[in-house]
Design an enzyme around this catalytic site. Sequence first.
Site, short mmCIF file in Angstrom:
data_model
loop_
_atom_site.label_atom_id
_atom_site.label_comp_id
_atom_site.label_asym_id
_atom_site.label_seq_id
_atom_site.Cartn_x
_atom_site.Cartn_y
_atom_site.Cartn_z
N GLY A 66 66.90 26.04 -8.97
CA GLY A 66 66.36 26.86 -7.89
C GLY A 66 65.73 26.00 -6.82
O GLY A 66 65.52 24.79 -7.01
N TYR A 67 65.40 26.60 -5.68
CA TYR A 67 64.86 25.82 -4.57
C TYR A 67 63.57 25.12 -4.97
O TYR A 67 63.41 23.90 -4.73
CB TYR A 67 64.60 26.72 -3.36
CG TYR A 67 63.91 25.98 -2.23
CD1 TYR A 67 64.63 25.13 -1.39
CD2 TYR A 67 62.54 26.10 -2.03
CE1 TYR A 67 64.00 24.43 -0.37
CE2 TYR A 67 61.90 25.40 -1.03
CZ TYR A 67 62.63 24.57 -0.19
OH TYR A 67 61.99 23.86 0.80
N GLN A 68 62.62 25.85 -5.56
CA GLN A 68 61.34 25.24 -5.94
C GLN A 68 61.53 24.19 -7.02
O GLN A 68 60.93 23.11 -6.97
CB GLN A 68 60.36 26.33 -6.40
CG GLN A 68 59.94 27.30 -5.32
CD GLN A 68 59.14 26.64 -4.21
OE1 GLN A 68 58.43 25.66 -4.44
NE2 GLN A 68 59.25 27.16 -3.00
N LYS A 119 74.59 26.74 -15.98
CA LYS A 119 74.81 25.56 -15.14
C LYS A 119 74.72 24.27 -15.94
O LYS A 119 74.57 23.19 -15.37
CB LYS A 119 73.82 25.55 -13.97
CG LYS A 119 74.02 26.74 -13.03
CD LYS A 119 73.12 26.68 -11.83
CE LYS A 119 73.36 27.89 -10.92
NZ LYS A 119 72.49 27.86 -9.72
N THR A 152 55.00 29.51 -12.11
CA THR A 152 55.38 30.85 -11.66
C THR A 152 54.18 31.76 -11.44
O THR A 152 53.26 31.81 -12.26
CB THR A 152 56.32 31.49 -12.70
OG1 THR A 152 57.36 30.58 -13.02
CG2 THR A 152 56.90 32.79 -12.18
N GLU A 177 35.48 29.84 -9.24
CA GLU A 177 35.48 30.90 -8.23
C GLU A 177 34.98 32.18 -8.85
O GLU A 177 34.75 32.25 -10.07
CB GLU A 177 36.89 31.09 -7.64
CG GLU A 177 37.94 31.52 -8.64
CD GLU A 177 39.35 31.57 -8.05
OE1 GLU A 177 39.56 31.06 -6.94
OE2 GLU A 177 40.22 32.12 -8.71
N HIS A 196 42.99 35.20 -5.63
CA HIS A 196 43.64 35.25 -6.92
C HIS A 196 43.41 36.59 -7.60
O HIS A 196 42.40 37.26 -7.38
CB HIS A 196 43.10 34.16 -7.85
CG HIS A 196 43.51 32.78 -7.45
ND1 HIS A 196 42.72 31.68 -7.67
CD2 HIS A 196 44.63 32.32 -6.85
CE1 HIS A 196 43.33 30.59 -7.23
NE2 HIS A 196 44.49 30.96 -6.72
#
Length: 295
Positions: free
Chosen positions: A18-20, A43, A97, A209, A247
């Site tokens: 994938g791109y990322q 693949k 992810t 946080e 978040h």
Amino acid sequence: MAILVDEQTRVLVQGITGYQGEFHTRQMLAFGTKVVAGTSPGKGGTTVHGIPVFDTVEEAVKETGATASCIFVPARGAKDAALEAIASGLDPVVIITEHIPVHDTIEIVAYAREKGVHVVGPNGPGLASAGRCKIGIMPNHLFQPGKVGVVSRSGTLTYEIVAALTRAGLGETTAIGLGGDPVVGLTFVEVLKLFESDPETQAVVLIGEIGGNAEEEAADYIARRFTKPVVAYIAGRTAPPGKRMGHAGAVISGTEGTAQSKIEALKAAGVAVADLPSDVAELLREILGPSRNSR
């Protein structure tokens, strides 16, 4: 030394085509990480940046001796990817992810604890041991080998503070982003225990946080057991109750999880709490003394 990863870590990238996955594999290689395999069902037999791609984690581990995983698989398939990595004994399993359903993460974390595997994330930047290995998406140029461990719930603040540590000549041992979801793998306390055992880590930066009580639990552990100096920064001081800030895990419910409650708990434990992210490096220099590498 470092925690969780070092120059011997052999990384498998799940979702490498994938791109990322493709982009950050290139960046991890440039950092010096030993990326030895990737997976992408259907693949197998192809390559990405010269890295062999396999259909399954089991096959990849058998053929390449991979020891750790970085997951870029989309949210709908992330749980299965993580369970597959844990079942194959990869450690750590770093889940980049975001938007993974909470019940999926609960299942992942429970299985990891059963198997004794460290899960980093989800919805975080991963981790990096300066000069040794990076698993995830932290910018390469920020890091310089040094003596400060960093543990954080915020990716962006991690980058800002690591950059300041590098400019100050302090450098880093390992920086780790816990992830911003309500349920994540590693906790502040678990990472502090790892830093306590690392002889190269002379001090720790804790970046918290609003939301939850993980920082208060960390403060209790620091007060009772942690022997190294800690400097903290807590984001979200002006956040209104009930408003999510950045978040999914950063939300105040009633009086629980406020920045002030966390700051008070950390100060009571002897932690130096910075008013601004830019103050963290200076507080550390006051504690550790000037560095010959400072710029």
